[in-house]
Write a protein that holds these residues in place. Structure first.
Motif, mmCIF file in Angstrom:
data_model
loop_
_atom_site.group_PDB
_atom_site.id
_atom_site.type_symbol
_atom_site.label_atom_id
_atom_site.label_comp_id
_atom_site.label_asym_id
_atom_site.label_seq_id
_atom_site.Cartn_x
_atom_site.Cartn_y
_atom_site.Cartn_z
ATOM 1 N N ASP A 139 11.069 -0.445 0.514
ATOM 2 C CA ASP A 139 10.217 -1.591 0.234
ATOM 3 C C ASP A 139 10.868 -2.516 -0.795
ATOM 4 O OD1 ASP A 139 9.888 0.649 -1.394
ATOM 5 O OD2 ASP A 139 7.786 0.266 -1.814
ATOM 6 N N HIS A 142 10.146 -6.014 -3.411
ATOM 7 C CA HIS A 142 8.991 -6.474 -4.189
ATOM 8 C C HIS A 142 9.112 -7.891 -4.691
ATOM 9 C CE1 HIS A 142 9.474 -2.142 -4.476
ATOM 10 N NE2 HIS A 142 8.198 -2.116 -4.294
ATOM 11 N N GLN A 148 1.583 -5.833 -10.167
ATOM 12 C CA GLN A 148 3.047 -5.939 -10.147
ATOM 13 C C GLN A 148 3.582 -5.887 -11.577
ATOM 14 O OE1 GLN A 148 4.328 -5.802 -7.038
ATOM 15 N NE2 GLN A 148 2.159 -5.758 -6.463
ATOM 16 N N PRO A 165 5.208 -4.405 0.815
ATOM 17 C CA PRO A 165 4.126 -3.601 0.231
ATOM 18 C C PRO A 165 2.750 -4.206 0.518
ATOM 19 C CG PRO A 165 5.880 -3.986 -1.385
ATOM 20 C CD PRO A 165 6.146 -4.888 -0.207
ATOM 21 N N ASN A 187 4.595 -1.232 -8.686
ATOM 22 C CA ASN A 187 3.172 -1.448 -8.980
ATOM 23 C C ASN A 187 2.452 -0.161 -9.336
ATOM 24 O OD1 ASN A 187 3.050 -0.248 -6.480
ATOM 25 N ND2 ASN A 187 2.461 -2.103 -5.395
#
Lengths: 263, 263, 263, 263
Positions: free
Chosen positions: A80, A82, D106, A100, A47
């Motif tokens: 992390d 996603h 995103q 996140p 991101n």
């Protein structure tokens, strides 16, 4: 009393050599100070503010490198994820899976992560109140996983600025019974404030980290780099490796005051 | 390193006996811990939320009582002034004159206070950024007075809530060179949040005070009361007298960590 | 339905000639559009950001000039007062006394203004929620004065920025029964944002004014100037005189939609 | 000038009969008022506050129903997608794909949506400044898709509250050249403010919608329901179907004032 833990590493995995060098340095320091350490680096920055920013080595190559750090440096590793497709492969390598902040309300994603049974670190969204975290913990727990960490990383304060409300640390601890990590480097970001990337205020990270430990945080997260001005991600808020020792000692000393030196 | 100082007292002067008893208790504790202490109480609460709230004994009677505290308890005394006509009489008694947060932009009032030559404590308005304080310091200094203290008491965060941005402590210290006091009890107010009076969250005051000292604050201000639930003003955020000792010891210990035990 | 009213004038009284010329132009336009008009100018800017800013002609000379405008241009005049000593002389000249936003919690000052019996315009503090205004209205009403106007001028939104929450217009109207003025030019200030003075975003003032009328505001306040870039105060958010006609016509047309053209 | 467009429908698809009835009612009204209409309903609410909330019929069944609305009611349909796997099937049915506010950063997801070539409606995150939207538009455009709509739905304002900064409408229009929709019903949510679901303030939706059109919004989005108190999602901020006509007429009339009646 539990000793203060540290979660640290570069924002994003750059190359194997740099990543490993950072891990070794952190490990030495943590061992010397007897502080529990988790190594953190992202394999993909999904991101970034701008489409033109460096994103990392990707899932496969990134996990392979984190596996190396895990086995050769003997450090627990956190990263992390996603999207749902990343969850199972990531869980095969990582010791802690991180949600996140922007994704902390995506129910299916939370459940997919929870179902791995691995410890989950939930970063509190910049748009949430401290008491809003309880509903997120419930979502994770509904999948039978109660190995949960919570991370405070600031709340939106007007435009392109974050503020850390330190009341959130005891509030989240008391409402959920889970340990709270303070993210010292993302909390000093100026999101979007530098045009096509986020600005940062590195000099405030140690100030806020000390404040967080004094407010009762159980762990401190920080992005570190041997040469932050050359970091490929979050340079403006990363801490130089060679300044960590006196900083960690201060944090540890403050922790001991709160817990009567019984660690 | 300078030791951590304390500014403490009841929100408003109630009766002579209560006020004196509080002053004596604070003095004993500060002496025992070797912490510099300034006694604070208001003679008039000029900006209560509701017209029906208790305001205090008024200028004349209030100053007389503060004079008694000053001479008989041998404590420096601080109080807030609210209009130009109060400044000269107040300066004859008080050791420090305090500018209320709402009034920190009133130029003539600032100049009148500055011209007394007495130390001035500027409470940063809830509507100001940390860097905005420099213009206010300039106004005081333009009258030849550079004995200035700055107080952080939180910034507006949405409606009926304050947040403390601890970056403000180093920012204000560095920009002005002046010491910064952290107001631990007003920072946990919920302004207007209780209908016709301000609510408060007493339990967070020690948390934020520890954070402030860890962030580098030079002094901590707190409202105290022998029985906060019966206090005539700001009860919800006042601290009970008999809980102060361990709290002050913690603050002092944190301060020593920042300053290498050299106090 | 009541027609939309306008409160307008230069931020601060500059010289007699400029002030009069502005008043005449506004009067002509308001007469042509059949809009009620109140002329506004400050005689003293008591809370400028910097000690070095122009403050105006002062009480005596300023009131004399406002008296001239009032009698010779036959316009009602509004100005702001800043301390109790100004209240009585100001009430002898002004049609409406205005409480500055920073001072809207000073009880004695509010009561002194209320006791003149003149209409009072309360500017809602940047630190207040819409529902907090009810306690202030109660303070004025407690002195037997119910000729009250309320002004929305934005709320603090992070540092050096204001945001207008247009929900406040119906909330304040419904809670107090009083008319609400929208201050279109102060709402687009960037307080402190230009270093030693406040910045502004003149281009957004008409946008927010239209939004306010659409949200139900009873009147719109605006600072105007023949040449805003040369204005001695608040130039960055003042509107040029020669752009007002189409703007006022739009506001009036929007108002008529809300009130079925029955004005 | 372009006429004001409406995007409307129930928050979530409930059953076929209810959904269709709503679509027919909206279509009739839009035809009568000659306003362009897009029908919106979600097939899955992927980020409900609580794990126990109703989520909708799911992708397959939901898209089938939207297809029915599209062909039988002859209405363009818009819905939100939440993960990459949903994008291709959704693009086969929908006329506009919507990016949820929480997901607007995103990158991979944005690119997957952009690559369908379908018009994309980006909801501006509650954590973004108006000027931050330009980087998101760039991400979509980098995939060769410039059929972009932007939606304003409020920004975080303290905890559990949103505020709409209407300056954002002209700022986003001017910076990107894209049309801006105002989301009148989500903007009056009190996120998380009702414990395990979001509260809302339905009565403010028309106020803010009028303000948005007056500020230049090109379209208004609203959640509607025949009986909002029985709605399975977002009831507290949904508008009753039978109140829409006078409301839409007002919006249309305000739009005409801004565009000289030339639509």
């Amino acid at each position: 009393g539990m000793p203060l833990a540290i979660v640290a590493g570069p924002c994003v995995i750059e190359d194997e050599d740099t990543t490993r060098r950072i891990a070794e340095r952190l490990k030495d320091l943590a061992a010397r100070l007897q502080m529990p350490l988790i190594f953190k680096a992202s394999f993909d920055k999904a991101n970034r503010t701008s489409i033109h920013s460096y994103r990392g080595p990707g899932l496969e190559k990134g996990l392979r490198l984190l596996e190396t750090i895990r086995t050769q440096c003997e450090l627990p590793v956190l990263s992390d994820v996603h999207e749902i497709a990343q969850v199972v492969p990531a869980a095969q390598v990582l010791d802690v899976l991180q949600i996140p902040a922007f994704l902390c309300r995506q129910t299916d994603f939370l459940l997919a992560v929870a179902r791995t049974g691995k410890p989950v670190n939930i970063k509190k969204g910049q748009f949430l109140a401290p008491w809003d975290i309880a509903n997120i913990v419930d979502k994770i727990a509904s999948a039978g996983n109660r190995r949960i960490l919570l991370t405070e990383r600031g709340a939106m304060f007007g435009y392109n600025n974050l503020v850390v409300d330190f009341r959130s640390i005891p509030i989240m601890q008391q409402q959920t019974g889970m340990p709270v990590i303070f993210d010292a480097t993302h909390s000093v970001q100026l999101p979007g404030g530098a045009g096509s990337s986020s600005g940062g205020q590195r000099e405030h990270a140690p100030v806020l980290a000390r404040a967080a430990v004094a407010a009762g945080a159980d762990a401190v997260f920080m992005e570190v780099h041997p040469d932050p001005d050359k970091a490929l991600c979050d340079g403006p808020n990363s801490l130089p490796l060679d300044t960590l020792e006196p900083f960690w000692r201060q944090l540890q000393a403050i922790r001991r005051i709160l817990h009567d030196g019984d660690d």
